[in-house]
Design a protein around this motif. Structure first.
Motif, PDB file in Angstrom:
ATOM      1  N   LEU A 101       0.619   4.081  -3.112  1.00 57.19           N
ATOM      2  CA  LEU A 101       0.444   5.525  -2.965  1.00 57.19           C
ATOM      3  C   LEU A 101       1.576   6.294  -3.649  1.00 57.19           C
ATOM      4  O   LEU A 101       1.353   7.362  -4.237  1.00 57.19           O
ATOM      5  N   LEU A 153      -5.261   2.860   2.767  1.00 54.66           N
ATOM      6  CA  LEU A 153      -5.253   3.087   1.327  1.00 54.66           C
ATOM      7  C   LEU A 153      -6.202   4.230   0.934  1.00 54.66           C
ATOM      8  O   LEU A 153      -5.803   5.171   0.236  1.00 54.66           O
ATOM      9  N   ILE A 195       0.830  -1.209   0.000  1.00 55.55           N
ATOM     10  CA  ILE A 195       0.000   0.000   0.000  1.00 55.55           C
ATOM     11  C   ILE A 195       0.865   1.259   0.000  1.00 55.55           C
ATOM     12  O   ILE A 195       0.567   2.235  -0.694  1.00 55.55           O
ATOM     13  N   SER A 212      -5.712  -1.996   6.394  1.00 55.33           N
ATOM     14  CA  SER A 212      -5.011  -1.739   5.132  1.00 55.33           C
ATOM     15  C   SER A 212      -5.878  -0.939   4.167  1.00 55.33           C
ATOM     16  O   SER A 212      -5.415  -0.007   3.512  1.00 55.33           O
TER      17      SER A 212
END
Length: 376
Positions: free
Chosen positions: A44, A80, A40, A76
């Motif tokens: 990003l 996100l 994650i 998670s």
């Protein structure tokens, strides 16, 4: 400067508990030790790099696909969604979808997903027949499929059910039974499509026997009639909706909108302010991706290929294709494709109105032949 199309975000989560024999999507098989947080963090960063290409446009919709995104833990998904909103403007009424599997460990997470901002769920049921589920190598049974739907209905009214027909040894009665179960739970959207075996799948290599064309045709005809009688409107070749509940993210694909694709193996399409259209493909190697090597390829769509790329999507829809939209999305004059349009009209694949084109029933049946007209 051209008018830029709307833009969505696609996020690819590459892990699955098991690779199904018919699946040709990019995925890793892993039941444990998924490096969620590390992945994650890099998703990003991947997004940050692509934001330089989109000219500060607002993201209209988000789709989290895979693989099996519902393998990710609640925290998670929260990290996100929060991370995306910190980096880019999201439309106030955006549709945020997550693909989910009906395994108990996964559907128990749905409530937390909703709290993180997910407002649409897409359940990959495929069939409610436990015997057929084994044959297509799914990891759950009929009971779990039904429980997952019930769990979603408690927390979110907007959800899709994926159903397939033309499975190995599947009968017409099996097909209609699946659709009756799906309709019983009143989803806002049903994706109902034929199983096909792609060359890079184990089903193709094993030469799995599927129902013949005559049986498939009966399945399609009777299944479609049943869905329409049940109040579902067909708006795309394999998509049926209640009221106005189209899948906005997929509709953006079919209308030749733009989309950022982040994550292992994700594809993207981005229009630049000079009218160029580029396609991006992200690195398929999970280790390379986690080490910051995100982009695998970036390709400029040639001018001569734009009409085919546009119509390959637009002809799937059961709606007028506006000439103005074609010109805006491709930056090509309709006069440049007049001979191809004439040929399509001659074959009665399309009809032409003052401001639009529409695919005929013949055009939908012979869609590949129609599209070949626009190939160079």
């Amino acid at each position: 400067m051209i008018k830029l199309p709307p833009i969505s975000l696609y996020i690819h989560i590459p892990w699955c508990m098991k690779k199904c024999g018919y699946c040709d999507f990019y995925s890793y098989v892993s039941k444990t030790n998924i490096p969620e947080r590390e992945y994650i963090k890099n998703l990003l960063k991947d997004l940050e790099k692509d934001l330089k290409l989109i000219n500060q446009r607002k993201i209209n919709n988000i789709f989290i696909g895979g693989g099996t995104p519902s393998l990710l833990h609640n925290e998670s998904i929260k990290i996100l969604i929060k991370g995306i909103k910190k980096r880019v403007l999201i439309s106030k009424h955006s549709e945020i979808t997550i693909e989910s599997n009906p395994k108990t460990i996964e559907y128990k997470r749905f409530r937390k997903y909703k709290q993180s901002g997910i407002n649409r769920f897409s359940l990959g049921i495929q069939t409610f027949n436990s015997s057929l589920l084994k044959k297509i190598e799914r990891t759950y049974n009929k009971k779990e499929a039904i429980e997952a739907i019930k769990e979603i209905k408690k927390i979110n009214s907007n959800f899709n059910i994926d159903i397939m027909y033309g499975l190995p040894n599947q009968s017409l009665n099996n097909v209609l039974s699946d659709l009756k179960y799906a309709v019983k739970y009143n989803p806002t959207h049903i994706s109902w499509y034929q199983l096909t075996t792609e060359p890079n799948t184990s089903f193709y290599k094993k030469k799995i026997c599927l129902p013949n064309e005559n049986i498939i045709f009966k399945m399609f005809n009777q299944g479609e009639k049943f869905l329409q009688k049940s109040g579902y409107i067909k708006y795309e070749i394999s998509s049926y909706m209640k009221s106005k509940y189209k899948c906005r993210h997929n509709l953006n694909y079919w209308n030749f909108g733009d989309y950022i694709g982040i994550g292992c193996g994700a594809h993207g399409k981005i229009t630049k302010i000079n009218g160029d259209i580029i396609r991006t493909i992200k690195n398929k190697n999970i280790n390379d991706f986690i080490n910051g090597k995100y982009l695998d390829a970036k390709k400029l769509i040639a001018e001569k290929d734009k009409p085919f790329e546009y119509f390959m999507n637009a002809f799937r829809l059961y709606q007028p294709i506006y000439k103005k939209d074609f010109q805006e999305r491709t930056n090509i004059s309709i006069f440049e494709i007049k001979n191809k349009i004439k040929k399509a009209l001659k074959h009665k694949y399309i009809i032409e109105n003052a401001n639009s084109w529409e695919t005929t029933k013949k055009g939908k049946i012979f869609l590949n032949s129609l599209l070949k007209i626009f190939l160079n």
